[in-house]
Design a protein around this motif. Sequence first.
Motif, PDB file in Angstrom:
ATOM      1  N   THR A 372      37.803  38.445 -19.478  1.00  0.00           N
ATOM      2  CA  THR A 372      38.091  39.654 -19.008  1.00  0.00           C
ATOM      3  C   THR A 372      39.135  39.753 -18.061  1.00  0.00           C
ATOM      4  O   THR A 372      38.779  38.792 -16.864  1.00  0.00           O
ATOM      5  CB  THR A 372      36.933  40.521 -18.803  1.00  0.00           C
ATOM      6  N   LEU A 373      40.054  40.300 -17.870  1.00  0.00           N
ATOM      7  CA  LEU A 373      40.939  40.260 -16.815  1.00  0.00           C
ATOM      8  C   LEU A 373      40.758  41.549 -15.890  1.00  0.00           C
ATOM      9  O   LEU A 373      40.424  42.562 -16.514  1.00  0.00           O
ATOM     10  CB  LEU A 373      42.514  40.385 -17.048  1.00  0.00           C
ATOM     11  N   HIS A 374      40.761  41.791 -14.532  1.00  0.00           N
ATOM     12  CA  HIS A 374      40.488  42.421 -13.499  1.00  0.00           C
ATOM     13  C   HIS A 374      41.608  42.719 -12.600  1.00  0.00           C
ATOM     14  O   HIS A 374      42.081  41.733 -12.223  1.00  0.00           O
ATOM     15  CB  HIS A 374      39.225  42.241 -12.926  1.00  0.00           C
ATOM     16  N   LEU A 375      41.842  44.031 -12.202  1.00  0.00           N
ATOM     17  CA  LEU A 375      42.725  44.242 -11.087  1.00  0.00           C
ATOM     18  C   LEU A 375      41.832  44.010  -9.729  1.00  0.00           C
ATOM     19  O   LEU A 375      40.727  44.426 -10.093  1.00  0.00           O
ATOM     20  CB  LEU A 375      43.183  45.965 -11.337  1.00  0.00           C
ATOM     21  N   PRO A 376      42.641  43.904  -8.778  1.00  0.00           N
ATOM     22  CA  PRO A 376      41.937  43.751  -7.520  1.00  0.00           C
ATOM     23  C   PRO A 376      41.403  45.101  -7.131  1.00  0.00           C
ATOM     24  O   PRO A 376      41.840  46.055  -7.373  1.00  0.00           O
ATOM     25  CB  PRO A 376      42.881  43.261  -6.545  1.00  0.00           C
ATOM     26  N   ASP A 377      40.277  45.097  -6.210  1.00  0.00           N
ATOM     27  CA  ASP A 377      39.739  46.420  -5.608  1.00  0.00           C
ATOM     28  C   ASP A 377      40.311  46.487  -4.365  1.00  0.00           C
ATOM     29  O   ASP A 377      39.706  45.850  -3.523  1.00  0.00           O
ATOM     30  CB  ASP A 377      38.151  46.389  -5.964  1.00  0.00           C
ATOM     31  N   PRO A 378      41.054  47.412  -4.016  1.00  0.00           N
ATOM     32  CA  PRO A 378      41.615  47.522  -2.711  1.00  0.00           C
ATOM     33  C   PRO A 378      40.422  47.881  -1.796  1.00  0.00           C
ATOM     34  O   PRO A 378      40.644  47.326  -0.327  1.00  0.00           O
ATOM     35  CB  PRO A 378      42.720  48.598  -2.577  1.00  0.00           C
ATOM     36  N   ASP A 379      39.426  48.421  -2.060  1.00  0.00           N
ATOM     37  CA  ASP A 379      38.307  48.959  -1.180  1.00  0.00           C
ATOM     38  C   ASP A 379      37.333  47.931  -0.969  1.00  0.00           C
ATOM     39  O   ASP A 379      36.667  47.743  -0.079  1.00  0.00           O
ATOM     40  CB  ASP A 379      37.691  50.155  -1.673  1.00  0.00           C
ATOM     41  N   ARG A 380      37.502  46.776  -1.913  1.00  0.00           N
ATOM     42  CA  ARG A 380      36.334  45.635  -1.627  1.00  0.00           C
ATOM     43  C   ARG A 380      37.241  44.366  -2.012  1.00  0.00           C
ATOM     44  O   ARG A 380      37.274  43.729  -3.063  1.00  0.00           O
ATOM     45  CB  ARG A 380      35.320  45.891  -2.776  1.00  0.00           C
ATOM     46  N   PRO A 381      37.886  43.813  -0.885  1.00  0.00           N
ATOM     47  CA  PRO A 381      38.779  42.557  -1.207  1.00  0.00           C
ATOM     48  C   PRO A 381      37.675  41.439  -1.692  1.00  0.00           C
ATOM     49  O   PRO A 381      36.666  41.114  -0.879  1.00  0.00           O
ATOM     50  CB  PRO A 381      38.974  42.429   0.215  1.00  0.00           C
ATOM     51  N   GLY A 382      38.573  40.712  -2.609  1.00  0.00           N
ATOM     52  CA  GLY A 382      37.574  39.576  -3.134  1.00  0.00           C
ATOM     53  C   GLY A 382      36.608  39.826  -4.175  1.00  0.00           C
ATOM     54  O   GLY A 382      36.386  39.094  -4.875  1.00  0.00           O
ATOM     55  N   GLN A 383      36.436  41.329  -4.581  1.00  0.00           N
ATOM     56  CA  GLN A 383      35.632  41.631  -5.635  1.00  0.00           C
ATOM     57  C   GLN A 383      36.495  42.235  -6.765  1.00  0.00           C
ATOM     58  O   GLN A 383      37.799  42.882  -6.718  1.00  0.00           O
ATOM     59  CB  GLN A 383      34.646  42.677  -5.077  1.00  0.00           C
ATOM     60  N   PRO A 384      36.082  41.926  -7.809  1.00  0.00           N
ATOM     61  CA  PRO A 384      36.724  42.506  -9.042  1.00  0.00           C
ATOM     62  C   PRO A 384      36.556  44.013  -9.308  1.00  0.00           C
ATOM     63  O   PRO A 384      35.766  44.660  -8.798  1.00  0.00           O
ATOM     64  CB  PRO A 384      35.931  41.768 -10.462  1.00  0.00           C
ATOM     65  N   GLY A 385      37.984  44.232  -9.398  1.00  0.00           N
ATOM     66  CA  GLY A 385      38.160  45.893  -9.623  1.00  0.00           C
ATOM     67  C   GLY A 385      38.229  46.287 -11.024  1.00  0.00           C
ATOM     68  O   GLY A 385      37.596  45.667 -11.888  1.00  0.00           O
ATOM     69  N   PRO A 386      38.766  47.299 -11.597  1.00  0.00           N
ATOM     70  CA  PRO A 386      38.688  47.822 -12.923  1.00  0.00           C
ATOM     71  C   PRO A 386      39.255  46.760 -13.820  1.00  0.00           C
ATOM     72  O   PRO A 386      40.077  45.944 -13.617  1.00  0.00           O
ATOM     73  CB  PRO A 386      39.691  48.848 -12.931  1.00  0.00           C
ATOM     74  N   ALA A 387      38.357  46.810 -14.921  1.00  0.00           N
ATOM     75  CA  ALA A 387      38.614  45.638 -16.280  1.00  0.00           C
ATOM     76  C   ALA A 387      39.852  46.232 -16.882  1.00  0.00           C
ATOM     77  O   ALA A 387      40.054  47.304 -17.600  1.00  0.00           O
ATOM     78  CB  ALA A 387      37.375  45.710 -16.996  1.00  0.00           C
TER      79      ALA A 387
END
Length: 461
Positions: A372-387
């Motif tokens: 699965t590919l994720h976008l970065p989460d601008p509010d949580r650097p280093g954490q996976p964002g939306p899939a």
Amino acid sequence: MLMPGVVVAELGSSAVLLDTSSPTAAYLSPTALGWLQGRPPVAEHRDQHAHCFTQWRSAGLVASDGTPNPLVGHDDLAVRAAECATLGRHPVLVVAMSDACGFCTQLTADLAANSRCLTGLDASVLLVDADGTRQLGRPLAESTHQSLTRLGREAAPRGTPTAVLLAPGRPATILTGFAEVSHALITLSGADPRATTVEAPTSCSVKIAAQPVDAVLTARVSGTYGTRDAHGAHGTRLGIAVRGHEARRIVEDVTGGVREDGYTPVTLTVERPDTFYLLFRGGELLTRARTAADLRQALDAVLTGYAHYGSVKPGEIPLLCGAAVRDDEHAVLFPRTWMSDLVKRSRQLERTGWRLRPEPYTVLRPASNTPTLHLPDPDRPGQPGPAVTAVLTQTPESGGPPTRPRLLASLVNWIARPAATDAVHTLAASLHHLPVHVGIWEEALAHLTGAADATAGKRGK
């Protein structure tokens, strides 16, 4: 056999042959993949085999059988350039131009936007086309002007823009293409071409750039936008053209008020022709903001996106595509050529829970131990964002109904260059599991908003 920097990313029984340094790629059918791996063609496929290798060689993907021949006319132009090398007492850039060349139109627009910088240029620039010669910067003697005009006309058959750079005490240099000519102008102005964003123009960006601008401002992006890097450098230079006093004020506020700082090609354009603030990247509309605050937010996101791309971490995959994110943290990817049309209908998308990401690059990261590919989460650097749960792409203009392997090969070609070899293979493996819907942007809009049934976008085979 493969040229340096070229990789083969497998897509099941087929593959994509891709240059990691430039946007060049080719789809390999199972048969063609076998040929590339050394399998000899059967008798009835020999003509196709020869055609494929000819095409791959011409695209710079595989090596020629012998030493490549020099470009026709290159030696003659080099001799003429060497003869002219002593004519100027200061640097001179002679550029062969054409009214029919979109790259030249963009170059002309960039020169006009940088007119203030060019006024004090300690060099001469001659723009030579069929109608005559336009001179910028320091004046030249009439005899020198005439000789260099002839040199510019002799350079034109090599394509436009082609330039010859003459500098006292140095050999003449032949430059080919928009990027090389732009880099020469940046250097002549005293700026750093290695730290300046130069993006290739498109037919749409030429239309946006053709209108006069009030100023070109220089933003600097590095790491996290607005900060210096570990060595104290200001970061990459990026040109923002503005039209109108209000647009200029907002851009200066967001960028810290940096104005002309050497020759800077235009990458972003900000204007307010009517009730909306418009932010373009080339000819691509990134946002249509109703308020100054909305424009500031979008511009900051775009500049942060450039900064992120400039410091991509291992494992991240930057793509030249757009992304729409749904409230339930799902995301879809789509061609950047759809961005302007979808931005104009962003209110319709927002009513159904979709938000368009304005960033210039869609940077993805695969999840741990899953494809699965994720976008970065601008509010949580280093954490996976939306899939990423699907890809929407356009119907091929020719070649009949697209097969799924061909679609996947075209999606792998979305990767931004220069690209890491590992990133190419990871992208190919991750896309293999995603549904791909094919259609035009109107069908994609209907598919996302539920305005039509599932036939609005057909899954690639």
